[in-house]
Design an enzyme around this catalytic site. Structure first.
Site, PDB file in Angstrom:
ATOM      1  N   LYS A  15       0.827  -1.218   0.000  1.00 27.25           N
ATOM      2  CA  LYS A  15       0.000   0.000   0.000  1.00 27.25           C
ATOM      3  C   LYS A  15       0.862   1.271   0.000  1.00 27.25           C
ATOM      4  O   LYS A  15       0.587   2.219  -0.727  1.00 27.25           O
ATOM      5  CB  LYS A  15      -0.947   0.030   1.221  1.00 27.25           C
ATOM      6  CG  LYS A  15      -1.845  -1.188   1.338  1.00 27.25           C
ATOM      7  CD  LYS A  15      -2.907  -1.029   2.417  1.00 27.25           C
ATOM      8  CE  LYS A  15      -2.374  -0.877   3.822  1.00 27.25           C
ATOM      9  NZ  LYS A  15      -1.684  -2.040   4.364  1.00 27.25           N
ATOM     10  N   ARG A  90      -9.766   0.719   9.324  1.00 27.82           N
ATOM     11  CA  ARG A  90      -9.219  -0.591   9.676  1.00 27.82           C
ATOM     12  C   ARG A  90     -10.230  -1.445  10.431  1.00 27.82           C
ATOM     13  O   ARG A  90      -9.949  -2.609  10.724  1.00 27.82           O
ATOM     14  CB  ARG A  90      -7.999  -0.376  10.561  1.00 27.82           C
ATOM     15  CG  ARG A  90      -6.672  -0.392   9.781  1.00 27.82           C
ATOM     16  CD  ARG A  90      -5.701  -1.033  10.551  1.00 27.82           C
ATOM     17  NE  ARG A  90      -4.344  -1.302  10.421  1.00 27.82           N
ATOM     18  CZ  ARG A  90      -3.342  -0.584  10.009  1.00 27.82           C
ATOM     19  NH1 ARG A  90      -3.514   0.585   9.496  1.00 27.82           N
ATOM     20  NH2 ARG A  90      -2.128  -1.041  10.077  1.00 27.82           N
ATOM     21  N   ARG A 129      11.850  -5.307   4.330  1.00 27.62           N
ATOM     22  CA  ARG A 129      11.322  -3.943   4.237  1.00 27.62           C
ATOM     23  C   ARG A 129      12.222  -2.935   4.966  1.00 27.62           C
ATOM     24  O   ARG A 129      12.702  -3.177   6.067  1.00 27.62           O
ATOM     25  CB  ARG A 129       9.925  -3.897   4.862  1.00 27.62           C
ATOM     26  CG  ARG A 129       9.295  -2.534   4.722  1.00 27.62           C
ATOM     27  CD  ARG A 129       7.840  -2.631   4.576  1.00 27.62           C
ATOM     28  NE  ARG A 129       7.175  -2.913   5.837  1.00 27.62           N
ATOM     29  CZ  ARG A 129       5.916  -2.576   6.052  1.00 27.62           C
ATOM     30  NH1 ARG A 129       5.228  -1.970   5.126  1.00 27.62           N
ATOM     31  NH2 ARG A 129       5.358  -2.881   7.188  1.00 27.62           N
ATOM     32  N   ARG A 162      11.508  -0.966  10.646  1.00 30.99           N
ATOM     33  CA  ARG A 162      10.494  -0.581  11.632  1.00 30.99           C
ATOM     34  C   ARG A 162      10.479  -1.550  12.806  1.00 30.99           C
ATOM     35  O   ARG A 162      10.637  -2.749  12.632  1.00 30.99           O
ATOM     36  CB  ARG A 162       9.116  -0.579  10.963  1.00 30.99           C
ATOM     37  CG  ARG A 162       8.743   0.759  10.406  1.00 30.99           C
ATOM     38  CD  ARG A 162       7.499   0.689   9.575  1.00 30.99           C
ATOM     39  NE  ARG A 162       6.358   0.056  10.255  1.00 30.99           N
ATOM     40  CZ  ARG A 162       5.134   0.034   9.743  1.00 30.99           C
ATOM     41  NH1 ARG A 162       4.893   0.597   8.585  1.00 30.99           N
ATOM     42  NH2 ARG A 162       4.159  -0.550  10.392  1.00 30.99           N
ATOM     43  N   ARG A 173       0.088  -8.885  13.770  1.00 33.91           N
ATOM     44  CA  ARG A 173      -0.605  -7.826  13.024  1.00 33.91           C
ATOM     45  C   ARG A 173      -1.460  -8.429  11.907  1.00 33.91           C
ATOM     46  O   ARG A 173      -2.553  -7.950  11.622  1.00 33.91           O
ATOM     47  CB  ARG A 173       0.410  -6.836  12.433  1.00 33.91           C
ATOM     48  CG  ARG A 173       1.090  -6.009  13.516  1.00 33.91           C
ATOM     49  CD  ARG A 173       2.202  -5.166  12.956  1.00 33.91           C
ATOM     50  NE  ARG A 173       1.727  -4.124  12.084  1.00 33.91           N
ATOM     51  CZ  ARG A 173       2.428  -3.588  11.093  1.00 33.91           C
ATOM     52  NH1 ARG A 173       3.651  -4.020  10.832  1.00 33.91           N
ATOM     53  NH2 ARG A 173       1.929  -2.635  10.364  1.00 33.91           N
TER      54      ARG A 173
HETATM   55  P1  AMP Z   1       0.596   0.827   9.428  1.00 34.67           P
HETATM   56  O1  AMP Z   1       1.796   1.644   9.152  1.00 34.67           O
HETATM   57  O2  AMP Z   1      -0.605   1.215   8.599  1.00 34.67           O
HETATM   58  O3  AMP Z   1       0.848  -0.650   9.372  1.00 34.67           O
HETATM   59  O4  AMP Z   1       0.150   1.155  10.940  1.00 34.67           O
HETATM   60  C1  AMP Z   1       1.026   0.939  12.023  1.00 34.67           C
HETATM   61  C2  AMP Z   1       0.245   0.908  13.326  1.00 34.67           C
HETATM   62  O5  AMP Z   1      -0.463   2.155  13.510  1.00 34.67           O
HETATM   63  C3  AMP Z   1      -0.840  -0.166  13.411  1.00 34.67           C
HETATM   64  O6  AMP Z   1      -0.318  -1.422  13.792  1.00 34.67           O
HETATM   65  C4  AMP Z   1      -1.757   0.427  14.474  1.00 34.67           C
HETATM   66  O7  AMP Z   1      -1.203   0.288  15.763  1.00 34.67           O
HETATM   67  C5  AMP Z   1      -1.723   1.919  14.139  1.00 34.67           C
HETATM   68  N1  AMP Z   1      -2.794   2.286  13.186  1.00 34.67           N
HETATM   69  C6  AMP Z   1      -2.618   2.834  11.947  1.00 34.67           C
HETATM   70  N2  AMP Z   1      -3.800   3.069  11.366  1.00 34.67           N
HETATM   71  C7  AMP Z   1      -4.759   2.665  12.232  1.00 34.67           C
HETATM   72  C8  AMP Z   1      -6.183   2.637  12.199  1.00 34.67           C
HETATM   73  N3  AMP Z   1      -6.887   3.074  11.130  1.00 34.67           N
HETATM   74  N4  AMP Z   1      -6.830   2.150  13.289  1.00 34.67           N
HETATM   75  C9  AMP Z   1      -6.155   1.723  14.366  1.00 34.67           C
HETATM   76  N5  AMP Z   1      -4.819   1.700  14.455  1.00 34.67           N
HETATM   77  C10 AMP Z   1      -4.109   2.176  13.407  1.00 34.67           C
END
Ligand code: AMP
Length: 216
Positions: A15, A90, A129, A162, A173
């Site tokens: 994404k 999400r 990554r 990360r 996750r």
């Molecule tokens: P990502 O970079 O999109 O994988 O997001 C990293 C982390 O941010 C996730 O594992 C969640 O802890 C938090 N996060 C990001 N977007 C959301 C969302 N829409 N709802 C809840 N937690 C989020």
């Protein structure tokens, strides 16, 4: 081209890479809620302190906090600019609240790109990554390497791994994704807005398939 777009899919399904292309080549207004939370954590804000606990565990930040943040962001974006969302919504609660807000403002979602990938592919991807410490641009050591190893093409800053890209956190996750986010595939399919893009193909092909879906 459709300009109110959601990128949906498990962590590590491409994404971020698609978003970077749509921003640089097609001028999309992009928001990655994950990048936003990471930046809040880095700055040590109140939201950042609360969010850090969830980010470190690989769990979702509570809906209420996410929705407040989204409303603030959407309010700051001129409506004609549209949006490209990566990492939001999400949960079904987030998707429904978002649809209500968009209906009120007469700017419904136009397209949802579902980056489809299984858990093994995600684990393999996460292992390679790397992300830019400054701008968050995403690379992969093999599939999508920077021009100079370990350095961001855009800002020349070092690339990092990360904290939540370890295999055990990725498995967790992915499980949370399956449980809480995957139901949104049907949610948007029923609305007739979903296009599926295979996340198992090289980044370039994934991007091309996305652009085709947004212009079809
Ligand atoms: P990502 O970079 O999109 O994988 O997001 C990293 C982390 O941010 C996730 O594992 C969640 O802890 C938090 N996060 C990001 N977007 C959301 C969302 N829409 N709802 C809840 N937690 C989020």
């Amino acid at each position: 081209m459709r300009r109110r777009v959601i990128l949906l899919g498990p962590p590590g399904s491409g994404k971020g890479t698609i978003a970077a292309h749509l921003v640089s080549e097609h001028g999309f207004r992009h928001l990655s809620t994950g990048n936003w939370f990471r930046s809040e954590v880095k700055q040590g804000t109140h939201i950042g302190q609360v969010a850090k606990v969830y980010l470190d565990r690989g769990e979702l930040v509570p809906d209420k906090i996410v929705l407040e943040l989204m409303e603030e962001w959407l309010g700051s974006v001129p409506s004609q600019d549209g949006f490209l969302l990566d990492g939001f919504p999400r949960t079904t609660v987030q998707a429904e609240a978002f649809d209500d807000w968009l209906a009120e403002h007469q700017m419904p979602v136009e397209a949802v790109i579902f980056c489809d990938a299984n858990v093994e592919l995600i684990i393999e991807r996460a292992a390679g990554r790397r992300v830019c410490a400054k701008c968050g641009r995403v690379y992969h050591v093999r599939n999508n390497p920077p021009k100079i190893t370990g350095v961001c093409d855009d800002c020349g800053m070092p690339l990092i791994i990360r904290d939540d890209d370890t295999e055990s956190v990725m498995r967790k996750r992915f499980g949370i994704y399956e449980q809480q986010t995957r139901p949104l595939v049907n949610y948007y399919r029923k609305q007739g807005k979903l296009s599926t893009v295979d996340a198992g193909v090289p980044a370039k092909q994934q991007i091309e398939a996305t652009v085709r879906a947004l212009t079809a």
